[in-house]
Design an enzyme around this catalytic site. Structure first.
Site, PDB file in Angstrom:
ATOM      1  CG  HIS A 130      -2.177  -0.838   1.011  1.00  0.00           C
ATOM      2  ND1 HIS A 130      -3.117  -0.562   0.042  1.00  0.00           N
ATOM      3  CD2 HIS A 130      -2.610  -1.949   1.651  1.00  0.00           C
ATOM      4  CE1 HIS A 130      -4.084  -1.460   0.095  1.00  0.00           C
ATOM      5  NE2 HIS A 130      -3.798  -2.321   1.064  1.00  0.00           N
ATOM      6  CB  ILE A 132       2.378   3.202   4.452  1.00  0.00           C
ATOM      7  CG1 ILE A 132       3.348   3.641   5.562  1.00  0.00           C
ATOM      8  CG2 ILE A 132       2.068   1.715   4.537  1.00  0.00           C
ATOM      9  CD1 ILE A 132       2.760   3.498   6.957  1.00  0.00           C
ATOM     10  CE1 TYR A 134       3.446  -0.779  -3.217  1.00  0.00           C
ATOM     11  CE2 TYR A 134       1.594   0.742  -3.284  1.00  0.00           C
ATOM     12  CZ  TYR A 134       2.086  -0.548  -3.342  1.00  0.00           C
ATOM     13  OH  TYR A 134       1.239  -1.605  -3.540  1.00  0.00           O
ATOM     14  CG  ASP A 160      -2.820   5.216  -2.737  1.00  0.00           C
ATOM     15  OD1 ASP A 160      -2.059   4.350  -3.197  1.00  0.00           O
ATOM     16  OD2 ASP A 160      -3.682   4.974  -1.877  1.00  0.00           O
TER      17      ASP A 160
END
Length: 379
Positions: A130, A132, A134, A160
């Protein structure tokens, strides 16, 4: 007005996070975006559709790709599309029979936008993750937080949305521009790790120059400096100060009633803790709104820290129409602004499958095939 992207036809394979926001950006500016949903799929986080703001402005075709004729129907839509966006792990679209080779064979000018966390290649490409994760790998997360404290996740803005959705939108539009010259489509591999790293370009430069430290909360823009931080007011609310340049720093001190002689070396990190304590003591003497009366609109580089309820009501945001109400939900308006191609007000999000037959008819699928898809349980 039709919007700057009027006439652009986009297929969105519905997923989570950045790909839907990218599709929203395109739809906001006039692109016709068709969401390919799963039948019976719930909205984001299981909420009713009107609260899935990132799904606004699109029609939904819910189709079961496991049923006879379903993949062929989607490929017929692809043949009429300019762009396809998907946000699955590498290999998923290929297993569905909708990989880039198949789609580009049907529509050679297609821009095939792929949104992942780790990218289409590399040792982590197939691992779950998710935002965090990446931004942690890119170096961005390590830099966010206060001195002596753990890194703080910046919601999911950096991976994102900033490093994901925005990067994908840029890549799609760049590929469309290139296709105008070459007549050929291509695959856009947008990875959130790449995007988050790209957003950090300035900081990598500062680090190389010796002007940025790895320690959080000790630098110019990370809450280290007294002139770039938030301060608690007498009512428990906060204000934000960003008075970096000398003239703005001087304006801030003057409006706070402070003697500039107390702040002789504003760019000396060794002085920042004591300067910050002085500003904190002053801001604590009045309410946030009282400080707004003194500082807002000046060159002190000041703003109140507003919550989700307050921001849409702020006079500046009201004057610019920064927020709109759609389907009873207050949400950000389309941006940026264009001098001629004004973005229309988006339509409210719809439930999965709300427009299935209308989409198929509108994109050239004949009534007999639609009936066959219905009989097969595909729609």
């Amino acid at each position: 007005m039709p919007g700057a992207l009027a006439g652009l036809k986009v297929i969105e394979m519905v997923g989570l996070g950045p790909a839907p926001l990218c599709a929203m950006l395109l739809a906001d500016h006039g692109a016709e975006v068709i969401r390919i949903d799963r039948p019976g799929a719930a909205g984001a986080l299981g909420l009713p559709p009107q609260y899935d703001v990132a799904a606004r402005g699109r029609r939904s075709l819910a189709i079961d790709l496991r049923k006879p004729g379903a993949v062929d129907a989607v490929l017929d839509l692809v043949a009429r599309a300019d762009v396809l966006i998907e946000g699955f792990r590498p290999g998923v679209m290929e297993r569905l029979g909708l990989g880039p080779d198949v789609c580009l064979a049907r529509q050679p000018r297609l821009v095939y936008g792929r949104m992942t966390g780790w990218g289409q290649s590399g040792p982590l490409a197939h691992a779950a993750g998710h935002d965090i994760n990446y931004i942690a790998l890119s170096g961005a997360l390590q830099a966010i937080g206060r001195a002596g404290e753990a890194p703080v996740p910046p919601l999911n803005y950096v991976g994102d949305y900033g490093g994901g959705a925005m990067l994908l939108a840029f890549g799609v539009l760049a590929a469309l521009y290139e296709a105008q010259r070459s007549g050929r489509g291509q695959v856009v591999d947008a990875a959130m790790t790449d995007g988050a790293a790209l957003l950090s370009a300035m900081f990598y430069g500062l680090k190389a120059a010796g002007a940025w430290r790895n320690e959080r909360g000790t630098n110019l823009l990370d809450s280290g400096a007294h002139f770039y931080d938030t301060y608690r007011c007498a009512d428990g609310k906060y204000v934000a100060v960003g008075a970096i340049e000398p003239q703005f720093h001087a304006e801030l001190l003057a409006r706070l009633g402070l003697d500039a002689a107390e702040f002789k070396r504003p760019l000396d990190p060794a002085q920042w803790p004591q300067y910050k304590a002085r500003l904190a003591a002053v801001f604590a003497t009045r309410s946030r709104d009282a400080w707004c009366a003194v500082l807002e609109g000046s060159d002190a580089c000041f703003a109140p820290v507003l919550d989700w309820d307050e921001a849409p009501r702020h006079p500046h945001n009201v004057a610019r129409g920064t927020f709109v109400e759609i389907g009873g939900v207050v949400q950000p308006a389309p941006a940026p602004r264009f001098s001629r191609s004004e973005a229309p007000t988006p339509a409210a999000p719809v439930a999965a499958g709300h427009d299935s037959e209308a989409v198929l008819r509108g994109w050239g699928i004949d009534a007999q095939r639609i009936a066959a898809l219905r009989d097969a349980g595909a729609i």
